[in-house]
Design an enzyme around this catalytic site. Structure first.
Site, PDB file in Angstrom:
ATOM      1  N   ASP A   1       1.270  -1.049  -0.300  1.00 49.51           N
ATOM      2  CA  ASP A   1       0.060  -0.043  -0.425  1.00 49.51           C
ATOM      3  C   ASP A   1       1.149   1.190   0.031  1.00 49.51           C
ATOM      4  O   ASP A   1       2.048   1.484   0.922  1.00 49.51           O
ATOM      5  CB  ASP A   1      -0.870  -0.159   1.162  1.00 49.51           C
TER       6      ASP A   1
ATOM      7  N   GLU B   1       1.611  -0.499  -4.407  1.00 50.35           N
ATOM      8  CA  GLU B   1       1.040   1.020  -5.160  1.00 50.35           C
ATOM      9  C   GLU B   1       1.500   2.787  -5.856  1.00 50.35           C
ATOM     10  O   GLU B   1       2.004   2.360  -4.994  1.00 50.35           O
ATOM     11  CB  GLU B   1      -0.239   0.904  -4.579  1.00 50.35           C
TER      12      GLU B   1
END
Length: 880
Positions: free
Chosen positions: A459, A533
């Site tokens: 993330d 990401e």
């Protein structure tokens, strides 16, 4: 702004609440916070003075620190003892034997079966005193410690690691640490320090964590403000680590699947949401065990990898509060889980065993069983991990673990101790600081070795590329050389900007980030999937040029998402970019020349740009944050009113189209168009080169009623509806199942290199005449086999008018329908299965021969097709 960091005094959470600190009942400051040095006094003396919290060991032979102005023990030569030697603290019969010096490695709590000793090791470079705190579960729930063992700073410390070993330790106990040191709010000469010995902090290496046993259930209310009461509120009771399990798990020969990237079909999912709804009919809804009961569904769908939203220990009550305007009252939860408390520990309240009252470490076997059962079905397990921030927030947050152990080390700080907020969640983990980097590496390898997971999705991974903050060392060894870390002033440049200690401003994106390189090159992680990401909340976007170290890293491809959304809804100027997206985005991953607007690719990321395969692209159109597939074709605007923030939260720009009516409708033409559009989007996703990722529930058309930010809802908005998935009234689940099967059966759709003119031919309404103009709404192409022979015809018509395509001629073959999104189910996908018989498929194909026999095919507005080349002889029985 990309080069220099922003300091934030807010806990603003990206796309979530504006301030999580509203749930924090109080701010904490240590009554003993000071930078002064310490002398050693008997424990009993200090208890009489009221300088330490009472503990349940009493001996005048146990030593702890009191503030004085004499040198700290670490500044002078220290006597040493063997790690197995007693360190001076007394035993407690029936609880543990005589404490030993212990070892500084490995970190965390470990058990040596040969000696029956539990070793504890924790890093703190600036602590003045540390006690190992033991709990039984009753005392933990009551907010009090059971036993506290002060560590002797002379013998129970090696460098910056504090350690102790306990023989014959009762295995049902839990543990944490009480840590004393300076706090910047009480000592202005200690910026960045936030020690608080009124709290007991969690070991960052704890392998299982226990606080509450049931998901969403508040802890008993205690006198939280009273001295000596541990924990903060019913939403944040005291948590503690479990001792290592002595059980041996039977993996039954489980080994990594090592599915090649080009063969992956990823399914992003939420463990609790998958079976929480009553329609799941599992024995333990919302748990790992419940998920195991429904794994056969995923196998039948055809996915071969699950990407689990965060399953590391988190607090689902972190945002707990009544949602304004809700009637009956509804409450906010940290449902998605992007706020980690314990990185080594599986989320305990996703465990049926924990809910049933089993020992705290029982969660580990339940999660291992989930991984093993996934592997038995050919499904890899990828964890969504959040190493960009923690649940402790900014300076208004709680002292749970890292902050109370070594705030300067674990967080990216400004010279005044303010938190840099690249995560949008109040703090930023100091990922490229050496000790933090080692912590992350240890954690990743632990999940691979202990739990057999197959990969990680990181993330806000761009935060992992940023330069750390550093503080000067000031302690001296016997020769007068500076030793010890982070005890001095901030390492600033001449302008007063925080740096990494080598002159690079803190927060600067590094062309060669040490952490990213270490992950890529680590031999234990060699066969794991690594997915970034590749952006963060301060505007840094590294898509196409994330440091990949020989292609080890793949990326979530946000360009693919936006391009597919815009082309499928019929936007001008998108045909060319859509065609590139279907070919694995070579304009992004193969082309070494970035566009002028791509700041990172034109600067530090230039060397990482280009020469990467299609499998670098994780293709997705829908993810957990944003519209569902059904909502993407049903809403022009977000409708987040039920979040209680007056619809201010959530992404404003969704590239969606409501197909003519906003929200629910009985208009059959609109409903038919929406069914076509959902299929069109899924066709683009699952036929494109690269690695496709579906989101849970999209296969049956799950709706969240236009809410694109359901982070806080533990309701049907987020729960998988098994009744709808099973009924499949519109045939959408069947369409997805057969489309995945088609992808997995066709090597032309699973490429490791980009197509050349030999592999693909582009067409328009007539063969070999593609239209790349601004107003083009048609993309059509044929894919060839390794012999250069056309085998698949794929076309998308996103215009509002029908088109009749002239199909490219074939030698001794004819084009035959596989899928046509304009046709009603089940004739949208012509394959023999439990829905369509062989005879029904044959008749449907015969009906289309009037077109395909003459190498033509009609396409309705907003539709897509897949045709396959078959020998003419296969159609003879269909001809009249």
């Amino acid at each position: 702004n990309m080069m220099l960091s922003k300091c934030s005094t807010s806990l603003g959470m990206r796309n979530k609440l504006s301030c999580a600190s509203t749930s924090s009942p109080r701010l904490l400051a240590s009554p003993h916070a000071s930078c002064r040095s310490a002398a050693l006094l008997p424990l009993g003396t200090l208890l009489q003075k009221g300088r330490l919290h009472p503990c349940r060991i009493s001996s005048s032979d146990v030593y702890v620190e009191e503030e004085t102005r004499v040198p700290m023990p670490s500044m002078v030569p220290l006597p040493s003892l063997p790690f197995s030697a007693p360190s001076g603290q007394p035993s407690i019969p029936g609880v543990f034997g005589e404490p030993l010096v212990g070892k500084p490695e490995p970190m965390g709590a470990t058990y040596d079966a040969a000696t029956g000793v539990n070793n504890f090791a924790v890093m703190s470079s600036n602590a003045m005193a540390i006690s190992l705190v033991l709990f039984d579960e009753d005392d933990l729930a009551a907010g009090r410690s059971t036993h506290e063992i002060p560590l002797n700073p002379t013998f129970n410390r090696t460098g910056d690691v504090w350690h102790i070993a306990l023989p014959d330790l009762s295995q049902d106990l839990l543990y944490g640490y009480r840590v004393r040191g300076p706090h910047q709010d009480l000592d202005p000469d200690s910026p960045g320090h936030r020690f608080d010995d009124s709290a007991v902090v969690l070991d960052p290496y704890a392998q299982a964590v226990l606080s509450r046993r049931n998901w969403g259930k508040l802890a008993p209310d205690l006198a939280w403000e009273a001295p000596g009461v541990l924990g903060f509120a019913p939403t944040w009771p005291q948590a503690a680590g479990a001792l290592p399990s002595l059980d041996t798990f039977d993996w039954e020969g489980d080994r990594p699947l090592r599915t090649p990237m080009e063969q992956l079909v990823i399914y992003e999912m939420h463990v609790r949401g998958f079976t929480r709804d009553d329609s799941s009919s599992v024995s333990a809804p919302g748990t790992y065990a419940g998920m195991i009961e429904r794994l056969d569904y995923l196998a039948s769908l055809g996915v071969n990898a699950v990407e689990l939203l965060p399953v590391q220990e988190l607090n689902e009550l972190e945002y707990y509060s009544a949602i304004p305007g809700s009637d009956p009252p509804a409450y906010r939860y940290n449902y998605w889980g992007y706020s980690t408390v314990g990185f080594f520990a599986p989320m305990s309240r996703y465990s049926a065993a924990i809910a049933a009252g089993e020992p705290a470490h029982a969660v580990t076997n339940e999660f291992k069983t989930l991984v093993k059962e996934c592997h038995k079905r050919g499904i890899e397990v990828i964890l969504d991990v959040v190493f960009n921030h923690t649940a402790e927030g900014n300076e208004q947050g709680l002292t749970l673990s890292f902050r109370g152990l070594d705030n300067r080390v674990y967080y990216v700080l400004a010279p005044g101790g303010e938190y840099y907020n690249y995560s949008g969640c109040g703090n930023t983990l100091n990922c490229n600081q050496p000790a933090v980097r080692q912590f992350i590496m240890d954690c990743l390898k632990f999940w691979v070795l202990e739990y057999h997971v197959d990969g990680f999705r990181f993330d806000l991974a761009s935060i992992l590329t940023r330069a750390p903050s550093t503080w000067h060392p000031t302690r001296l060894d016997e020769d007068g050389n500076a030793v010890g870390l982070h005890s001095g002033g901030a390492a600033m440049d001449e302008t007063g900007i925080m740096t990494d200690g080598a002159g690079v401003p803190t927060g600067t994106p590094l062309p060669d980030p040490p952490l990213i390189e270490a992950i890529a090159e680590d031999p234990v992680l060699r066969d794991t999937k690594l997915i970034a990401e590749a952006w963060d909340c301060d505007g840094l976007n590294q898509v196409a040029a994330f440091p990949h170290y020989g292609g080890r890293w793949a990326e979530w491809n946000g360009h693919f998402r936006d391009t597919v959304r815009n082309f499928i809804k019929g936007m001008d100027g998108t045909a060319g970019s859509f065609a590139a997206a279907m070919c694995g985005s070579p304009n992004i991953y193969s082309d070494p020349n970035p566009g002028e607007s791509e700041w990172w690719s034109n600067n530090g990321g230039r060397k990482w740009r280009g020469n990467r395969p299609p499998t670098s692209s994780i293709n997705f159109v829908i993810a957990h944050d944003g519209f569902t597939l059904a909502d993407l074709v049903s809403y022009n605007e977000k409708h987040n009113e039920v979040n209680g923030e007056d619809n201010r939260d959530g992404e404003q720009h969704n590239n969606s189209w409501n197909s003519g009516v906003e929200g629910p409708t009985d208009d059959w033409s609109v409903k038919r168009l929406r069914q076509r559009q959902m299929r069109n989007i899924s066709m683009a996703l699952l036929l494109a080169h690269g690695v496709p990722m579906l989101h849970m529930g999209d296969e049956y058309g799950h709706t969240k009623n236009g809410n694109n930010n359901t982070y806080c809802h533990d309701t049907e908005l987020n729960w998988f509806n098994w009744d709808k998935a099973t009924a499949d009234e519109a045939g959408l689940s069947r369409f997805h199942r057969l489309l995945i099967r088609l992808r997995k059966s066709r090597p032309e759709l699973q490429r490791t290199s980009y197509v050349s003119d030999r592999d693909v031919q582009w067409h328009g309404e007539a063969p070999f005449t593609p239209d790349w103009t601004e107003t083009s709404r048609l993309v059509a192409y044929t894919l060839c086999n390794t012999g250069g022979e056309p085998v698949l015809m794929i076309a998308f018509n996103t215009a509002h008018v029908s088109k009749v395509l002239e199909l490219p001629p074939l030698n001794g073959k004819v084009w035959q329908q596989v899928a046509d999104t304009s046709k009603l189910a089940p004739y949208d996908f012509l394959r023999v299965d439990e829905v369509l018989s062989a005879d029904e498929v044959q008749r449907a194909r015969a009906a289309s021969l009037m077109w395909t026999a003459d190498f033509k095919y009609p396409m309705l507005p907003w539709s897509s097709i897949v045709l396959e080349a078959v020998p003419e002889s296969e159609t003879h029985s269909l001809r009249v």
